[in-house]
Enzyme design. Structure first.
Site, PDB file in Angstrom:
ATOM      1  N   GLY A 151      -8.532  16.458  -4.336  1.00  0.00           N
ATOM      2  CA  GLY A 151      -9.435  15.955  -3.305  1.00  0.00           C
ATOM      3  C   GLY A 151      -9.256  14.455  -3.264  1.00  0.00           C
ATOM      4  O   GLY A 151      -9.672  13.772  -4.188  1.00  0.00           O
ATOM      5  N   HIS A 152      -8.570  13.941  -2.252  1.00  0.00           N
ATOM      6  CA  HIS A 152      -8.249  12.520  -2.173  1.00  0.00           C
ATOM      7  C   HIS A 152      -9.059  11.883  -1.043  1.00  0.00           C
ATOM      8  O   HIS A 152      -8.842  12.188   0.129  1.00  0.00           O
ATOM      9  CB  HIS A 152      -6.733  12.334  -1.946  1.00  0.00           C
ATOM     10  CG  HIS A 152      -5.914  12.818  -3.115  1.00  0.00           C
ATOM     11  ND1 HIS A 152      -4.550  12.744  -3.151  1.00  0.00           N
ATOM     12  CD2 HIS A 152      -6.287  13.357  -4.309  1.00  0.00           C
ATOM     13  CE1 HIS A 152      -4.109  13.238  -4.309  1.00  0.00           C
ATOM     14  NE2 HIS A 152      -5.146  13.617  -5.021  1.00  0.00           N
ATOM     15  N   ASP A 176      -9.008  11.938 -10.008  1.00  0.00           N
ATOM     16  CA  ASP A 176     -10.051  11.225  -9.264  1.00  0.00           C
ATOM     17  C   ASP A 176     -10.076   9.731  -9.560  1.00  0.00           C
ATOM     18  O   ASP A 176     -11.136   9.098  -9.537  1.00  0.00           O
ATOM     19  CB  ASP A 176     -11.435  11.851  -9.540  1.00  0.00           C
ATOM     20  CG  ASP A 176     -11.457  13.328  -9.206  1.00  0.00           C
ATOM     21  OD1 ASP A 176     -10.739  13.730  -8.282  1.00  0.00           O
ATOM     22  OD2 ASP A 176     -12.181  14.077  -9.875  1.00  0.00           O
ATOM     23  N   GLY A 223      -8.825   7.529  -7.681  1.00  0.00           N
ATOM     24  CA  GLY A 223      -8.819   6.782  -6.411  1.00  0.00           C
ATOM     25  C   GLY A 223      -7.432   6.761  -5.783  1.00  0.00           C
ATOM     26  O   GLY A 223      -7.104   5.867  -5.006  1.00  0.00           O
ATOM     27  N   LYS A 224      -6.629   7.782  -6.092  1.00  0.00           N
ATOM     28  CA  LYS A 224      -5.245   7.847  -5.592  1.00  0.00           C
ATOM     29  C   LYS A 224      -5.206   7.817  -4.065  1.00  0.00           C
ATOM     30  O   LYS A 224      -4.408   7.093  -3.474  1.00  0.00           O
ATOM     31  CB  LYS A 224      -4.553   9.123  -6.110  1.00  0.00           C
ATOM     32  CG  LYS A 224      -4.422   9.176  -7.621  1.00  0.00           C
ATOM     33  CD  LYS A 224      -3.816  10.482  -8.105  1.00  0.00           C
ATOM     34  CE  LYS A 224      -4.718  11.671  -7.916  1.00  0.00           C
ATOM     35  NZ  LYS A 224      -5.930  11.698  -8.754  1.00  0.00           N
ATOM     36  N   GLN A 258      -4.088  15.171  -9.261  1.00  0.00           N
ATOM     37  CA  GLN A 258      -4.635  15.285 -10.619  1.00  0.00           C
ATOM     38  C   GLN A 258      -4.289  14.014 -11.415  1.00  0.00           C
ATOM     39  O   GLN A 258      -4.210  12.958 -10.835  1.00  0.00           O
ATOM     40  CB  GLN A 258      -4.122  16.552 -11.331  1.00  0.00           C
ATOM     41  CG  GLN A 258      -4.672  17.854 -10.747  1.00  0.00           C
ATOM     42  CD  GLN A 258      -4.014  18.288  -9.455  1.00  0.00           C
ATOM     43  OE1 GLN A 258      -2.791  18.419  -9.374  1.00  0.00           O
ATOM     44  NE2 GLN A 258      -4.781  18.507  -8.417  1.00  0.00           N
TER      45      GLN A 258
HETATM   46  P1  GDP Z   1      -8.428  10.770  -6.045  1.00  0.00           P
HETATM   47  O1  GDP Z   1      -8.527  12.240  -6.274  1.00  0.00           O
HETATM   48  O2  GDP Z   1      -7.680  10.078  -7.136  1.00  0.00           O
HETATM   49  O3  GDP Z   1      -7.892  10.419  -4.693  1.00  0.00           O
HETATM   50  O4  GDP Z   1      -9.913  10.202  -6.114  1.00  0.00           O
HETATM   51  P2  GDP Z   1     -11.211  10.857  -5.403  1.00  0.00           P
HETATM   52  O5  GDP Z   1     -11.143  10.582  -3.958  1.00  0.00           O
HETATM   53  O6  GDP Z   1     -11.408  12.262  -5.829  1.00  0.00           O
HETATM   54  O7  GDP Z   1     -12.369  10.052  -6.118  1.00  0.00           O
HETATM   55  C1  GDP Z   1     -12.447   8.673  -6.051  1.00  0.00           C
HETATM   56  C2  GDP Z   1     -13.809   8.296  -5.437  1.00  0.00           C
HETATM   57  O8  GDP Z   1     -14.056   6.924  -5.643  1.00  0.00           O
HETATM   58  C3  GDP Z   1     -13.864   8.497  -3.941  1.00  0.00           C
HETATM   59  O9  GDP Z   1     -15.181   8.808  -3.572  1.00  0.00           O
HETATM   60  C4  GDP Z   1     -13.468   7.124  -3.393  1.00  0.00           C
HETATM   61  O10 GDP Z   1     -13.991   6.888  -2.097  1.00  0.00           O
HETATM   62  C5  GDP Z   1     -14.107   6.222  -4.405  1.00  0.00           C
HETATM   63  N1  GDP Z   1     -13.421   4.950  -4.687  1.00  0.00           N
HETATM   64  C6  GDP Z   1     -12.082   4.670  -4.717  1.00  0.00           C
HETATM   65  N2  GDP Z   1     -11.868   3.399  -5.145  1.00  0.00           N
HETATM   66  C7  GDP Z   1     -13.091   2.881  -5.385  1.00  0.00           C
HETATM   67  C8  GDP Z   1     -13.548   1.617  -5.876  1.00  0.00           C
HETATM   68  O11 GDP Z   1     -12.771   0.713  -6.201  1.00  0.00           O
HETATM   69  N3  GDP Z   1     -14.903   1.453  -6.019  1.00  0.00           N
HETATM   70  C9  GDP Z   1     -15.801   2.425  -5.677  1.00  0.00           C
HETATM   71  N4  GDP Z   1     -17.097   2.172  -5.852  1.00  0.00           N
HETATM   72  N5  GDP Z   1     -15.407   3.628  -5.231  1.00  0.00           N
HETATM   73  C10 GDP Z   1     -14.076   3.854  -5.096  1.00  0.00           C
HETATM   74  P1  IMO Z   2      -7.319  14.996  -7.787  1.00  0.00           P
HETATM   75  O1  IMO Z   2      -5.946  15.046  -7.168  1.00  0.00           O
HETATM   76  C1  IMO Z   2      -9.949  16.131 -11.041  1.00  0.00           C
HETATM   77  C2  IMO Z   2      -9.254  20.013 -12.921  1.00  0.00           C
HETATM   78  C3  IMO Z   2     -10.284  21.109 -12.733  1.00  0.00           C
HETATM   79  C4  IMO Z   2     -10.118  21.867 -14.033  1.00  0.00           C
HETATM   80  C5  IMO Z   2      -8.599  21.779 -14.280  1.00  0.00           C
HETATM   81  C6  IMO Z   2      -7.820  22.973 -13.784  1.00  0.00           C
HETATM   82  O2  IMO Z   2      -8.417  14.947  -6.781  1.00  0.00           O
HETATM   83  O3  IMO Z   2      -7.412  13.935  -8.820  1.00  0.00           O
HETATM   84  P2  IMO Z   2      -7.157  23.984 -11.440  1.00  0.00           P
HETATM   85  O4  IMO Z   2      -7.956  24.210 -10.191  1.00  0.00           O
HETATM   86  O5  IMO Z   2      -6.010  23.059 -11.257  1.00  0.00           O
HETATM   87  O6  IMO Z   2      -6.775  25.255 -12.103  1.00  0.00           O
HETATM   88  O7  IMO Z   2      -8.172  23.255 -12.459  1.00  0.00           O
HETATM   89  O8  IMO Z   2      -8.165  20.625 -13.590  1.00  0.00           O
HETATM   90  N1  IMO Z   2      -8.727  19.432 -11.681  1.00  0.00           N
HETATM   91  C7  IMO Z   2      -9.039  18.208 -11.223  1.00  0.00           C
HETATM   92  N2  IMO Z   2      -9.898  17.291 -11.718  1.00  0.00           N
HETATM   93  N3  IMO Z   2      -9.214  15.846  -9.951  1.00  0.00           N
HETATM   94  C8  IMO Z   2      -8.338  16.744  -9.470  1.00  0.00           C
HETATM   95  O9  IMO Z   2      -7.470  16.446  -8.468  1.00  0.00           O
HETATM   96  C9  IMO Z   2      -8.242  18.007 -10.085  1.00  0.00           C
HETATM   97  N4  IMO Z   2      -7.504  19.122  -9.867  1.00  0.00           N
HETATM   98  C10 IMO Z   2      -7.798  19.977 -10.845  1.00  0.00           C
HETATM   99  O10 IMO Z   2     -11.576  20.578 -12.591  1.00  0.00           O
HETATM  100  O11 IMO Z   2     -10.753  21.182 -15.069  1.00  0.00           O
HETATM  101 MG    MG Z   3      -9.998  13.730  -6.385  1.00  0.00          MG
END
Ligand code: GDP
Ligand code: IMO
Ligand code: MG
Length: 422
Positions: A40-41, A13, A15-16, A224
C-alpha cells in the site's frame, strides 16, 4: 543510462510511494519488481491523496512509463479497480501502464488458501494481508502458476480449472470443510482479465533493457521492506518475495551490473504490521504517541501498526544486504516534541551482547539503547537543511557515521513538496 533502485530498509511502510512519486520526475520508467497487492503506497499532492497497491508510483507524473515487472504477483480485479481509481485523476492509465507477460496471476483460490493457511497456523499466524501473496508465490516456485502471457492462450480456462482443483484439495488439508463462495469472485476475475487483455502486456525484460540501451533512466520501486524479505527478513514472519536489491535482477530481468544507485528508505523510528519479532517495540504511551502523530494505520488493511524506536542493528544489516548508496529518512517530523529520542544499538542474545542480526530475531532478550536529546521545533515547516534543529542534525550525523552512508533526502511530511535535499 541508469537503473536506480528505491527500497524499504525496515518492515515496510517507510514512505516508498511518496518518495518514488517525488523522484519519478527524473525517470522515464518506474518499475515494480516484486510483491503484489499486499503493498500500500500512499501519495499526496495538490491536496489530494491516493494509495497504490499494484501500479507503480510514477503513474501520476505525465510521460513516465510504469511497468509491473515479472517478479510481481497480480490480482486482475485489484489492478482494474486501481486503474479506474487513477483514471479519475485524469490520467490515461492505458497509455502509462505496461505489464510484463511473465508477471504471475493471483487466483481467487489463492486468497482462500491464504486465509485457510492462517487459520491452520492458529496463534503462529503470519498476520498476512490475506491478498493471496504466499499461495501465489508457492505456485510460482512450485511451477504450477498462470502468468499474464497465458491469458491469450486457448487452454487458459482449462489450466485455470486444473489449478483451482488442486487448490480445493489444499484448502481441505489446511481446514476441514472450510466454507467459501467463489462464484462472484471468479466472475469478476475473468471479467477483469478480459478488460486487461486490451492493456499493454509486454516482454518486460526487453522493455527495460532496450530502454537502458537507449539511454533512458529507470527507477525500480520496491514493495514491503528488507526485514520482510523471504531470505533475510525475520523468517517465517516475512512476505514471500525478494524485497532486496538483488530482487531487482530477477524481478525485472536486468543484470546486477546494470544497477546504479540504491536508495534505501527508512522511517525516523520503526513500525511493523502483522505478527513476528520486533525488538525495539514500544508498548507504552511513547508507542501510542508515535502511532497517533505518525498516523500509523495500514494503507492496505487499516490495521494499527506496531511502533518502536529505530533499530540500528537492523538498519546497518539492511544497508549491507542491499548495498545502499543513498539513505532517505522519512517521518522525521513525527519525532518532534519528544524529550529524548532513542535508537537500539545492540541486542542481548543468549546472555551475550551483539550488534549483528541473530538467526532468529525472536531470541533477542534485551536491546541496548543510545539516547539523544529531543527537539521541539516543527520540522514540517522547514525547507532547507540549515534550518533544521541541531539535535536532529546530530541524530542524522550518528546514522550516517554508523551506516557509513549519506542521508541524501529528508522527508518532513506526507506531501510531495515536503522534502529537503542535502
Ligand atoms: P509505503 O508502503 O512505503 O509506500 O508507505 P505507506 O504509504 O504505507 O505509509 C507511509 C505513510 O506515511 C503514508 O500515510 C504517507 O502519506 C506518510 N508519509 C510519508 N512520508 C512522510 C513524512 O515524511 N512525514 C509524515 N508525517 N508522513 C509521511
Ligand atoms: P508496503 O509495500 C507492511 C506484512 C504483513 C504480514 C507479512 C506477510 O506497503 O510497505 P503477506 O500479505 O505478504 O503474506 O504478509 O508482511 N506486509 C507488509 N507490511 N507493508 C507492506 O507493504 C506489507 N506487505 C506485507 O502485514 O506481516
Ligand atoms: Mg505501505
Amino acid at each position: 543510462m541508469a537503473l536506480d533502485v528505491l527500497l524499504g530498509l525496515q518492515w515496510g511502510d517507510e514512505g516508498k510511494g511518496k518518495i518514488v512519486d517525488v523522484l519519478s520526475e527524473k525517470y522515464d520508467i518506474v518499475a515494480r519488481f516484486q510483491g503484489g497487492p499486499n503493498a500500500g503506497h500512499s501519495l499526496e499532492f495538490d491536496g489530494k491523496s491516493f494509495v497504490l497497491h499494484l501500479i507503480p508510483s510514477g503513474v501520476f507524473r505525465k510521460g513516465v512509463k510504469n511497468l509491473i515487472g515479472n517478479g510481481v504477483v497480480v490480482n486482475p480485479v485489484t489492478l482494474l479497480e486501481e486503474i479506474r481509481g487513477v483514471e479519475k485523476f485524469g490520467i490515461d492509465v492505458k497509455e502509462a501502464l505496461y505489464i510484463s507477460h511473465k508477471a504471475h496471476l493471483i487466483l481467487p483460490t489463492h486468497k482462500v488458501l491464504d486465509k485457510a493457511s492462517e487459520i491452520a497456523k492458529g496463534k503462529n499466524k503470519i498476520g498476512s494481508t490475506l491478498k493471496g501473496i504466499g499461495p501465489a508465490y508457492m505456485d510460482k516456485i512450485g511451477r504450477n502458476a498462470l502468468r499474464f502471457g497465458n491469458i491469450f492462450m486457448p487452454d487458459f480456462r482449462e489450466r485455470y480449472e486444473r489449478l483451482k482443483q488442486k487448490h480445493f484439495k489444499l484448502v481441505e488439508m489446511y481446514v476441514k470443510d472450510f466454507e467459501f463462495d467463489l462464484e462472484e469472485a471468479e466472475k469478476e476475475w475473468f471479467e477483469a482479465i478480459d478488460v486487461l487483455k486490451n492493456f499493454k502486456i509486454v516482454n518486460g525484460e526487453y522493455f527495460v533493457n532496450e530502454a537502458l540501451a537507449d539511454g533512458k533512466n529507470v527507477l525500480a520501486e520496491g514493495a514491503q521492506g528488507t526485514l520482510l524479505d523471504i531470505d533475510f527478513g525475520t523468517y517465517p514472519y516475512v512476505t514471500s518475495s525478494s524485497t532486496i536489491a538483488a530482487g531487482v535482477s530477477t524481478g525485472l530481468g536486468v543484470a546486477p551490473s546494470k544497477i546504479n544507485k540504491v536508495y534505501g528508505i527508512f522511517k525516523a523510528y520503526i513500525t511493523r504490521v502483522g505478527s513476528g519479532p520486533f525488538p525495539t517495540e514500544l508498548f507504552d504511551e511513547t508507542g501510542d504517541k508515535l502511532r497517533q502523530v505518525g498516523r500509523e494505520f495500514g494503507a492496505t488493511t487499516g490495521r494499527p501498526r506496531r511502533c518502536g524506536w529505530m533499530d540500528m542493528v537492523a538498519l546497518k544489516y539492511a544497508v549491507m544486504i542491499n548495498g545502499v548508496t543513498d539513505l532517505i529518512i522519512t517521518k522525521s517530523d513525527v519525532l518532534s516534541g519528544f524529550d529524548a529520542v532513542k535508537t537500539g544499538v545492540a541486542y542481548k542474545v543468549n546472555g551475550e551482547v551483539t550488534a549483528q542480526m541473530p538467526f532468529d530475531v525472536a531470541e533477542v532478550e534485551e536491546v541496548v539503547y543510545k539516547e539523544f536529546p529531543g527537539w521541539k521545533e516543527d520540522l514540517s515547516q522547514k525547507k532547507t537543511f540549515e534550518e533544521l534543529p541541531q539535535e536532529f542534525k546530530n541524530y542524522l550525523n550518528y546514522i550516517e557515521t554508523e551506516t557509513k552512508t549519506p542521508v541524501s533526502m529528508i522527508s518532513t511530511g506526507p506531501d510531495r513538496n515536503e522534502i529537503i535535499y542535502r
